[in-house]
Motif scaffolding. Structure first.
Motif, short mmCIF file in Angstrom:
data_model
loop_
_atom_site.label_atom_id
_atom_site.label_comp_id
_atom_site.label_asym_id
_atom_site.label_seq_id
_atom_site.Cartn_x
_atom_site.Cartn_y
_atom_site.Cartn_z
N PRO A 1 -22.63 11.43 30.58
CA PRO A 1 -22.25 11.25 29.18
C PRO A 1 -20.74 11.11 28.97
O PRO A 1 -20.30 10.34 28.12
N GLU A 2 -19.96 11.84 29.76
CA GLU A 2 -18.51 11.80 29.54
C GLU A 2 -17.88 10.47 29.91
O GLU A 2 -16.74 10.18 29.54
N PHE A 3 -18.62 9.63 30.66
CA PHE A 3 -18.10 8.33 31.05
C PHE A 3 -18.68 7.17 30.24
O PHE A 3 -18.39 6.02 30.51
N ARG A 4 -19.53 7.48 29.28
CA ARG A 4 -20.13 6.41 28.49
C ARG A 4 -19.14 5.93 27.44
O ARG A 4 -18.55 6.73 26.70
N THR A 5 -18.96 4.65 27.36
CA THR A 5 -18.02 4.08 26.40
C THR A 5 -18.48 4.33 24.98
O THR A 5 -19.64 4.11 24.64
N LYS A 6 -17.57 4.85 24.17
CA LYS A 6 -17.90 5.06 22.76
C LYS A 6 -17.90 3.70 22.06
O LYS A 6 -16.90 2.98 22.08
N LEU A 7 -19.01 3.37 21.42
CA LEU A 7 -19.15 2.08 20.76
C LEU A 7 -18.86 2.20 19.27
O LEU A 7 -19.02 3.26 18.67
N GLN A 8 -18.43 1.13 18.68
CA GLN A 8 -18.03 1.13 17.26
C GLN A 8 -19.19 0.86 16.32
O GLN A 8 -19.10 1.08 15.13
#
Length: 564
Positions: A72-79
């Motif tokens: 989870p900590e490496f998943r790109t935050k999407l807009q």
């Protein structure tokens, strides 16, 4: 049960000893860590089995270990405004940069690693993967958020993995050789592990024996489509019992005829593969459990998931508190709520009307409140609830008799919950007829069926060893479903019916002893002279009575002469 398999019991004892010597001495902490390992093992086995079943039946199944996993900590935050193509590209990039092959997270893969590598892999990769198993928004992930894997030594992990593999091998052998369902054996193992929690000083936390859970399920008979709950679910035993009853019922309706009764006489199958996808979805959405201990919530979630329920509805909630507002929600409630302790008066749900802080009374009233009209509950209570003289006790019994159809009061022997507790208990079976705010125009109960259980098929000491036969369990089920107020009238028998009018006249006392009639068997004794002759003959044997000079014989002869 586990008591009858010394090899399996010995393996589990070994596992406990390894954790104790490895520095994890708190039973609750140890059971949580062991459960994580059992969960990893069972997840791998279930997934492989489902893959094999899918190939055999040609049904689609996607393995939980297919593809890549991105922490989870490496998943790109999407807009939220990315196109589908952009989204796919971002996810693919995340997988390439940070992803791990899910296949490497299987038990069967990491158990081959060297000790240091295994601990690092399980702690840093496998365990975070498990916590994230059902997706970021799932109930399971939410409750696993604060879970930690704290096995401190590589050697302890290696030994634990080896022992768990050996435990599963024994369970598989028992399943094949003795005809006991694998999941039932696994349940016995899990219950044995959970029994250690009793020594951790947790107030009121003790497990309901599996055969008593099955008894309640056979009495209330949950069906597919029923919404089923346990408001104090602990490790989820009653929810699992309802699930297995329904799965078995569906299998029998589908024509399955080769299911053999278990050692307690109950017919169960754990093969949920026969369920249609729709039935599985309905069943999984039917089971609801709540508990106020976050550790027990996690154990309950994993317990149900290990038995094939992918997304259990078990949540952290105090169902007696003001924050829990559900009412008239459930068709079936099966529960063994806490017997001891009082609730903070200021936090008790205002919809509960009993003037008490006793948890055993409030839970029964709450269960009545949570049932839909026409819904049925099977609840285990301490026998003090049946005859307590306080106003709250009487008010609760009046609710059960007037606003519910109180079907049965089944008393259980005091040893049923040993070694955790020796308290005498009873099963209450009732169906809700009138709601809390309804005006009762006619009391709902006509007759109450009483049954005095003398034995449950196990010794009533701390060992709880299996005895020959099933005790009274199967007789209870048969007689309950055949109960008849015109037939069950013998108050000297172990079961009988009592009309509501008599219970009302006794102040709503529900203790079986209040209505049972004792039978006094007349015993005939020999005449005193005959008894004295027998005693004298035993003393002197073949001796001549005329030559006996003194002692006890002389006294006996004098006593006989006095009698004439």
């Amino acid at each position: 049960m586990l008591q009858n398999n010394p090899e399996l019991k010995s393996k589990i004892d070994q596992l406990w000893n390894k954790f104790w010597s490895g520095g994890i001495s708190n039973p609750l902490t140890a059971i949580e860590q062991i459960t994580y390992l059992l969960f990893m093992k069972r997840l791998d086995e279930l997934d492989l089995k489902r893959q094999a079943d899918a190939e055999w039946t040609e049904e689609a199944y996607t393995s939980k270990f297919d593809g890549m996993w991105v922490p989870p900590e490496f998943r790109t935050k999407l807009q939220g405004n990315e196109t589908a193509v952009e989204l796919m590209d971002i996810r693919a990039q995340d997988e390439r940069q940070y992803g791990l092959p899910k296949q490497s997270l299987r038990w069967s893969e990491f158990k081959r690693m060297k000790a240091e590598d295994m601990l690092q892999h399980v702690q840093g990769k496998v365990f975070p993967f498990l916590k994230d198993l059902n997706g970021a928004e799932s109930n399971f992930t939410h409750h696993m958020k604060n879970a930690v894997f704290i096995i401190p030594k590589p050697s302890l992990l290696v030994e634990a993995v080896k022992t768990i593999d050996e435990i599963f091998a024994v369970m598989e052998h028992d399943s094949q050789e003795k005809g006991q369902a694998f999941q039932d054996i696994q349940g016995d193992v899990y219950e044995f592990l959970l029994s250690e929690i009793a020594t951790a000083g947790k107030n009121g936390q003790f497990r309901t024996p599996r055969h008593i859970i099955k008894l309640l399920a056979d009495l209330v008979q949950p069906q597919l489509g029923h919404k089923i709950a346990d408001p104090a679910c602990g490790s989820g035993g009653f929810l699992l019992g309802a699930y297995q009853y329904i799965v078995t019922d569906l299998a029998k309706k589908a024509g399955t005829t080769d299911i053999k009764p278990d050692e307690d006489g109950f017919v169960r199958t754990s093969v949920a593969a026969a369920l249609t996808e729709q039935a599985q979805a309905i069943l999984s959405a039917s089971l609801w459990g709540y508990d106020i201990d976050s550790t027990m919530v996690r154990l309950g979630l994993m317990n149900l998931m290990m038995h094939g329920i992918d997304e259990p509805n078990i949540d952290y909630k105090d169902t007696l508190s003001k924050s829990y507002t559900q009412e008239a929600e459930y068709d079936i409630i099966m529960a063994n709520p806490p017997f001891t302790g009082s609730i903070d008066k200021g936090d008790i749900n205002e919809n509960l009307q009993l003037a008490t802080t006793k948890s055993e009374l409030l839970f029964v009233e709450n269960i009545y409140r949570l049932l839909k009209k026409g819904g049925t509950a099977g609840v285990i209570v301490p026998q003090g609830v049946l005859f307590g003289s306080g106003k709250a006790f009487k008010d609760l019994r009046k609710i059960l008799v007037e606003r519910c159809d109180l079907k049965a009061v089944i008393t259980l022997p005091s040893g049923v919950f040993k070694p955790y507790a020796g308290v005498s208990t009873a099963i209450l079976l009732f169906t809700k007829v009138w709601g809390p705010k309804d005006k009762v125009t006619q009391p709902a109960t006509d007759n109450v069926w009483f049954y005095e259980t003398a034995a449950d098929g196990y010794s009533l000491d701390d060992k709880r060893s299996k005895q020959e036969g099933h005790g009274d369990l199967q007789d209870i089920i048969q007689k309950y479903h055949a109960r008849n107020p015109e037939v069950d009238t013998d108050r000297t028998a172990k079961y009988f019916m009592v009309p509501r009018s008599e219970i009302e006249a006794e102040g709503y006392d529900l203790s079986l002893s209040r209505y049972k009639e004792d039978v006094f068997e007349e015993i005939h004794y020999d005449a005193p002279g005959v008894i004295l002759d027998r005693l004298i003959q035993a003393e002197v044997g073949e001796a001549d009575l005329a030559n006996v000079q003194g002692g006890i014989v002389r006294e006996l002869l004098a006593l006989k002469e006095m009698l004439g």
